[in-house]
Design a protein around this motif. Structure first.
Motif, PDB file in Angstrom:
ATOM      1  N   LYS A   1     -25.617 -19.822  94.745  1.00 32.17           N
ATOM      2  CA  LYS A   1     -24.724 -19.326  93.685  1.00 32.17           C
ATOM      3  C   LYS A   1     -24.560 -17.810  93.771  1.00 32.17           C
ATOM      4  CE  LYS A   1     -25.563 -23.225  90.618  1.00 32.17           C
ATOM      5  NZ  LYS A   1     -26.197 -23.722  89.366  1.00 32.17           N
TER       6      LYS A   1
ATOM      7  N   ALA B   1     -35.475 -26.608  95.696  1.00 23.61           N
ATOM      8  CA  ALA B   1     -34.128 -26.886  95.200  1.00 23.61           C
ATOM      9  C   ALA B   1     -33.621 -25.774  94.296  1.00 23.61           C
ATOM     10  CB  ALA B   1     -34.108 -28.225  94.459  1.00 23.61           C
ATOM     11  N   ARG B   2     -34.463 -25.316  93.402  1.00 20.40           N
ATOM     12  CA  ARG B   2     -34.036 -24.257  92.484  1.00 20.40           C
ATOM     13  C   ARG B   2     -33.785 -22.953  93.244  1.00 20.40           C
ATOM     14  NH1 ARG B   2     -33.911 -23.815  87.192  1.00 20.40           N
ATOM     15  NH2 ARG B   2     -35.058 -25.773  86.924  1.00 20.40           N
ATOM     16  N   ALA B   3     -34.679 -22.619  94.170  1.00 20.59           N
ATOM     17  CA  ALA B   3     -34.491 -21.401  94.961  1.00 20.59           C
ATOM     18  C   ALA B   3     -33.223 -21.491  95.799  1.00 20.59           C
ATOM     19  CB  ALA B   3     -35.705 -21.183  95.872  1.00 20.59           C
ATOM     20  N   CYS B   4     -32.977 -22.671  96.368  1.00 16.79           N
ATOM     21  CA  CYS B   4     -31.784 -22.865  97.176  1.00 16.79           C
ATOM     22  C   CYS B   4     -30.513 -22.747  96.344  1.00 16.79           C
ATOM     23  CB  CYS B   4     -31.848 -24.229  97.851  1.00 16.79           C
ATOM     24  SG  CYS B   4     -30.467 -24.580  98.954  1.00 16.79           S
ATOM     25  N   ALA B   5     -30.479 -23.422  95.206  1.00 16.73           N
ATOM     26  CA  ALA B   5     -29.297 -23.374  94.356  1.00 16.73           C
ATOM     27  C   ALA B   5     -29.022 -21.965  93.833  1.00 16.73           C
ATOM     28  CB  ALA B   5     -29.455 -24.345  93.194  1.00 16.73           C
ATOM     29  N   ASP B   6     -30.072 -21.265  93.424  1.00 17.72           N
ATOM     30  CA  ASP B   6     -29.891 -19.888  92.946  1.00 17.72           C
ATOM     31  C   ASP B   6     -29.347 -19.007  94.066  1.00 17.72           C
ATOM     32  OD1 ASP B   6     -30.821 -20.646  90.468  1.00 17.72           O
ATOM     33  OD2 ASP B   6     -32.819 -19.789  90.736  1.00 17.72           O
TER      34      ASP B   6
ATOM     35  N   HIS C   1     -28.363 -29.004  90.397  1.00 15.23           N
ATOM     36  CA  HIS C   1     -28.178 -27.612  89.981  1.00 15.23           C
ATOM     37  C   HIS C   1     -26.748 -27.121  90.217  1.00 15.23           C
ATOM     38  CE1 HIS C   1     -32.399 -26.759  89.068  1.00 15.23           C
ATOM     39  NE2 HIS C   1     -32.721 -27.429  90.157  1.00 15.23           N
TER      40      HIS C   1
ATOM     41  N   GLU D   1     -38.752 -29.418  94.047  1.00 15.83           N
ATOM     42  CA  GLU D   1     -38.034 -28.809  92.929  1.00 15.83           C
ATOM     43  C   GLU D   1     -38.022 -27.290  93.059  1.00 15.83           C
ATOM     44  OE1 GLU D   1     -35.577 -28.083  90.134  1.00 15.83           O
ATOM     45  OE2 GLU D   1     -36.020 -30.161  90.681  1.00 15.83           O
ATOM     46  N   THR D   2     -39.120 -26.713  93.505  1.00 15.57           N
ATOM     47  CA  THR D   2     -39.155 -25.271  93.747  1.00 15.57           C
ATOM     48  C   THR D   2     -38.137 -24.877  94.814  1.00 15.57           C
ATOM     49  OG1 THR D   2     -41.497 -25.135  93.162  1.00 15.57           O
ATOM     50  CG2 THR D   2     -40.613 -23.358  94.512  1.00 15.57           C
TER      51      THR D   2
ATOM     52  N   LYS E   1     -31.923 -33.190  94.223  1.00 15.43           N
ATOM     53  CA  LYS E   1     -32.418 -32.138  93.333  1.00 15.43           C
ATOM     54  C   LYS E   1     -31.529 -30.894  93.405  1.00 15.43           C
ATOM     55  CE  LYS E   1     -37.305 -33.544  93.489  1.00 15.43           C
ATOM     56  NZ  LYS E   1     -37.170 -34.745  94.338  1.00 15.43           N
ATOM     57  N   ILE E   2     -31.086 -30.531  94.592  1.00 19.03           N
ATOM     58  CA  ILE E   2     -30.203 -29.363  94.722  1.00 19.03           C
ATOM     59  C   ILE E   2     -28.867 -29.636  94.040  1.00 19.03           C
ATOM     60  CG2 ILE E   2     -28.967 -27.891  96.360  1.00 19.03           C
ATOM     61  CD1 ILE E   2     -31.270 -28.394  98.339  1.00 19.03           C
TER      62      ILE E   2
END
Length: 278
Positions: A275, A267-272, A46, A264-265, A42-43
């Motif tokens: 970046k 993964a999105r927090a980690c990817a953001d 992103h 998913e929460t 999932k990460i």
């Protein structure tokens, strides 16, 4: 799955994604990386490259019960070498439970390798201190004393590692029980010499010394309690607290796969977060 010989040990690893900044994620306990595969996928979706690896003495990597330093310190040096060979340094380094502790120790020993920290399910408190030394070391020292290396190989955890890497049985059976007990006893002594709270094995001064961007996601069981996670986050300068919609549970351990609805929460927090550091 690929393996890489790192400091005389064959390390089983896998990279997810083909572009973007690097993240090294480390699982907890002595478990292999399989439980982190869904999160890594999932990460990576992103735009982050994620490397998972089985630390020595875990998963499908080689078992080598040796070394003058603590086992977690040895893991940090292996990770440093693995990231260098992958041309992934500096990376964001993170994980859950012992993986979070190993991430912080990697930063403390190899600050040039760590761009930021992503820490989940941090361990601390008297309950964890009463449980982990026996789980990681005590039971195996006792098995070796009572039945030699055959008894060690017969324990559930070692059976799992032998099934994942059959050559591990031969390596263990070649080892003298006396030497196994000596090394494991030294690792136990090192493992238990640090503080108990708020973070097991990491001092408050060490937490305050962290100078890279950091995220903390507290756990929700008696080994990784929310109060301990929050207390640790307050000690890391400039760190960010992310709390999932969870309640603390009166159980020793909530297995990481039970966090699947929140991956998913995460993964999105980690990817953001990653970046932001690129």
């Amino acid at each position: 799955m690929p393996t890489m010989n790192v400091r005389d040990v064959n390390i089983h690893y896998r990279v997810f994604g083909s572009r973007g900044p690097w993240l090294a994620l480390i699982t907890g306990g002595r478990r292999g990386f399989a439980e982190f595969v869904p999160l890594a996928e999932k990460i990576a979706a992103h735009g982050v490259r994620v490397v998972l690896h089985d630390r020595r003495n875990t998963g499908a990597s080689d078992i080598l019960i040796d070394g003058k330093e603590g086992e977690e310190e040895i893991w940090t040096d292996d990770l440093y070498e693995l990231l260098g060979r992958l041309e992934a340094r500096p990376a964001v380094v993170g994980g859950a439970s012992s993986g979070a502790r190993t991430s912080i120790l990697t930063y403390l020993r190899h600050p040039d390798a760590v761009r930021a920290l992503f820490l989940m399910r941090l361990t601390g408190g008297e309950f964890a201190a009463g449980r982990l030394p026996e789980m990681y070391y005590g039971q195996f020292i006792r098995a070796a004393r009572e039945g030699g290396m055959a008894a060690v190989c017969a324990t559930e955890q070692y059976q799992e590692r032998i099934a994942a890497n059959p050559s591990n049985r031969e390596r263990l059976m070649r080892m003298e029980a006396r030497r196994y007990i000596e090394v494991m006893s030294r690792w136990l002594q090192i493992f238990t010499r640090g503080p108990v709270a708020p973070m097991y094995g990491v001092t408050e001064a060490q937490l305050r010394s962290i100078r890279v961007p950091s995220v903390v996601i507290p756990g929700n069981d008696k080994t990784h309690s929310m109060p301990c996670g929050r207390a640790i986050q307050r000690l890391i300068p400039g760190s960010r607290l992310i709390e999932l919609p969870l309640e603390d549970r009166d159980v020793a351990l909530v297995p990481f796969p039970e966090w699947a609805p929140h991956e998913e929460t995460i993964a999105r927090a980690c990817a953001d977060f990653i970046k932001e550091q690129s």
